[in-house]
Structure formats: C-alpha cells, structure tokens
Design a protein around this motif. Structure first.
Motif, PDB file in Angstrom:
ATOM      1  N   HIS A   1     -39.709  51.180  15.584  1.00 61.86           N
ATOM      2  CA  HIS A   1     -38.090  50.413  15.590  1.00 61.86           C
ATOM      3  C   HIS A   1     -37.758  50.083  16.957  1.00 61.86           C
ATOM      4  CE1 HIS A   1     -33.932  50.348  14.791  1.00 61.86           C
ATOM      5  NE2 HIS A   1     -33.719  51.113  15.875  1.00 61.86           N
TER       6      HIS A   1
ATOM      7  N   ASP B   1     -39.639  46.634  17.851  1.00 61.79           N
ATOM      8  CA  ASP B   1     -38.916  45.719  16.847  1.00 61.79           C
ATOM      9  C   ASP B   1     -37.644  45.118  17.401  1.00 61.79           C
ATOM     10  OD1 ASP B   1     -41.285  45.690  15.547  1.00 61.79           O
ATOM     11  OD2 ASP B   1     -40.551  46.881  13.875  1.00 61.79           O
ATOM     12  N   SER B   2     -37.004  46.129  18.019  1.00 61.72           N
ATOM     13  CA  SER B   2     -35.588  45.960  18.317  1.00 61.72           C
ATOM     14  C   SER B   2     -35.470  45.240  19.621  1.00 61.72           C
ATOM     15  CB  SER B   2     -34.905  47.123  18.263  1.00 61.72           C
ATOM     16  OG  SER B   2     -34.958  47.737  16.944  1.00 61.72           O
TER      17      SER B   2
END
Length: 344
Positions: free
Chosen positions: A98, A101-102
């Motif tokens: 996460h 990707d962020s």
C-alpha cells in the motif's frame, strides 16, 4: 249471570286516564318527588369512549411514532471495523504494498531499509509501567532501575496494580525511582484498581478513545501513548505528529524548508492511511541514516543513546519552547530526537 260476571271481573283502567288522574292530584294536593327512573338513557356516559379519541389521532403522529421505532434498528446494522494488528501474519507485506503504491518517495525508503518487525509482547500495564520508569533516562540507567523494580515485584509477572500500590515511595526511592515517578506509578495502578483502566479494555479500545483514556494518567503524555500504541499494541495507523524525528523525516523526505507543523503533517501523510505506523518506522530509519538520533530506530537492538550533533541540539531547544512533555519509549529504550520538552 251476565251481571255476576261483570262484578267479578271489573274492567282494567285505561293508562291514559290513570296518568291524567295522577296529574290532577298533583295539581290539587301536595307534590312528591317523582320516582327514580329506570330508563337506560340515564346510564349513557357524557364523555365519548376512549376508542373514539384514538381514531381521531393525526396521521402525522402515527408516522412519527413509526419512525422512532425504525431508526434504532437502522443504526444497529452499521458494522464496527477493527484494524488488524501489525503482528498478524502477512499484515506488514500488505502495508508495504500500500505504501509503495501511495507514495513513490516513501517507496524508495522501503527499498533501502529493512522492513519493521513488531514481535514484542507485554501486558499493557507492564508496558505502561516500563514507560514511566524509563522517562528521561539513558538506556543503561533505565534498564538498571527497571530490573530492580521488577525484582522488587517478584518478576515481570508480579508487576500488577495491587503490587505496585503496595510499594511505598521510600521503597521505590531506594531502587532509584524519583518521588514524581512513584506518584505516576501509583496513579496508573489506582486507575486499574478502580476499574477506569484494564488490560482488556485497553486492547479493545479504538485509537481515539485509547488516547483520551491514557492521557488521563499522570505522567503519560501524547508522545508516550503514540509509542505505546505502535510498539506495544502494534496499531497500524498511528502518526506521532509531535515526534521531532517524524517531523524531521517528513521535512527531509519532501524537501521542505522548515519543520512541518502538526496540521501540515496530517495533510502530507494522509495518503499513508491506514498504515501510518509503518511509514513512521521508515521515517525514523531515514532520519537515523542522516546522522540524527531518532525515537524508535534501534529499539530491537537495544542500542544506547547517540550523542546529539549541534544541529539536533538547536532543534531540541526549539522544541523545549514549543511543546509539552515527551517521554522515552520503554519498548525501544532510545531517546527521541524530540524528547526535549519534559514540562509536566
């Protein structure tokens, strides 16, 4: 024969004539109250039946009463979402995917540094007690006092609220615990004894409620609560916005001219939700790689304090003027870069 029959059976008086005779007698003689009438009309109630009033109720009242009955059942259908602990199997991998990707900048830190581990387990009362004992102490001094305290309680399993309350300030002073810290320990133990806090309640509280309840304990501030939530309870989405190491890490990561304010921290780090605890770990590593001591970096290794460089000393003086008390994390046993304002 016919005359005899007439004498024996006199004719019945006419009802009309009898009524007239009675009226004449009342007019000429004394009057008497009329006899009680047994007419059924005298028993008819004056008020209308209650059912009639029910039938005349407004339709809007009926609808509003129905709404009152339905609304609680709708609220009961809302599920309670509980975040998974970072110590759960596979949760760190999910968090890293996460964060990659962020935030591309944070993804670079993830590639450079080893992933965090959250494998330390203590009961909440023991961890909070340890946090108080390690305040303002170097790792070696804190460990020495903590070891003597545990021995006085009969081992870590004996560090319980009743045991702590049984220790008077003189006993604690003999093992190196100051009078102020003794009062902090007793306040924590009393809140456990009175049922305000408990290990099970702490484990099951949401982050906001937990922060509110723990900061009610004397000697436990917001920084200590954040460290406790990350390293003891392994909560995944904690951002210690008051930690100078985290603020310095955000400044370096995004190339900011000044240290970000807490409100800026919330905005800049919003994209890391719901794994801001893991992102904070990498910021501490990032700051350490730049030569500055951080809060939780060398925790697992039990490293001692590093000597602060002039730049960090200047930051420390700024924090003393701006912030309230911050405490040494007992689980990491390393001085926070921002552990400079010990104001309480």
């Amino acid at each position: 024969m016919s005359d005899q029959n007439q004498t024996q059976t006199p004719p019945q008086p006419d009802a009309t004539a009898a009524t007239a005779t009675t009226s004449t007698e009342n007019a000429n003689g004394p009057t008497f109250p009329p006899p009680q009438s047994s007419s059924p009309t005298s028993k008819i109630p004056v008020r209308p039946p209650r059912k009639i009033r029910k039938l005349s109720s407004d339709n809007s009242d009926i609808k509003s009463s129905k709404r009152k009955i339905v609304s609680p059942s709708v609220k009961a259908l809302v599920p309670k979402i509980i975040a998974r602990s970072l110590s759960c199997e596979g949760e760190i991998d999910i968090a890293l995917r996460h964060l990659r990707d962020s935030d591309p900048l944070l993804a670079h830190l993830i590639d450079v540094h080893q992933p965090p581990t959250f494998d330390t387990f203590h009961t909440p009362f023991l961890a909070l007690t340890k946090s108080i004992l390690y305040q303002q102490l170097a790792y070696k001094a804190g460990t020495s006092i903590y070891s003597r305290f545990v021995a006085l309680c009969g081992g870590e399993s004996g560090v319980l609220p009743d045991t702590v309350l049984a220790l008077n300030p003189n006993q604690l002073r003999q093992i190196g615990v100051s009078g102020r810290k003794a009062s902090y320990l007793h306040d924590l133990a009393r809140k456990y004894q009175n049922g305000i806090l408990s290990d099970s309640a702490i484990v099951n509280m949401d982050d906001k409620s937990l922060f509110t309840m723990l900061t009610m304990v004397n000697g436990i501030g917001s920084w200590s609560v954040h460290m406790f939530m990350i390293f003891s309870l392994h909560r995944p989405d904690v951002l210690p916005i008051g930690d100078l190491g985290i603020r310095k890490g955000v400044q370096l990561l995004y190339g900011l001219e000044d240290l970000p304010r807490p409100s800026q921290m919330e905005q800049l780090c919003e994209k890391w939700r719901p794994y801001r605890s893991v992102a904070s770990w990498y910021l501490w590593r990032f700051v350490e790689s730049k030569g500055a001591p951080s809060t939780a970096v060398v925790v697992a290794n039990g490293s001692s304090l590093q000597q602060q460089q002039p730049e960090q000393q200047q930051l420390q003086q700024q924090e003393q003027q701006q912030h309230q008390q911050q405490f040494l994390d007992p689980l990491n046993s390393i001085l926070n870069l921002g552990a400079c304002a010990w104001g309480q």
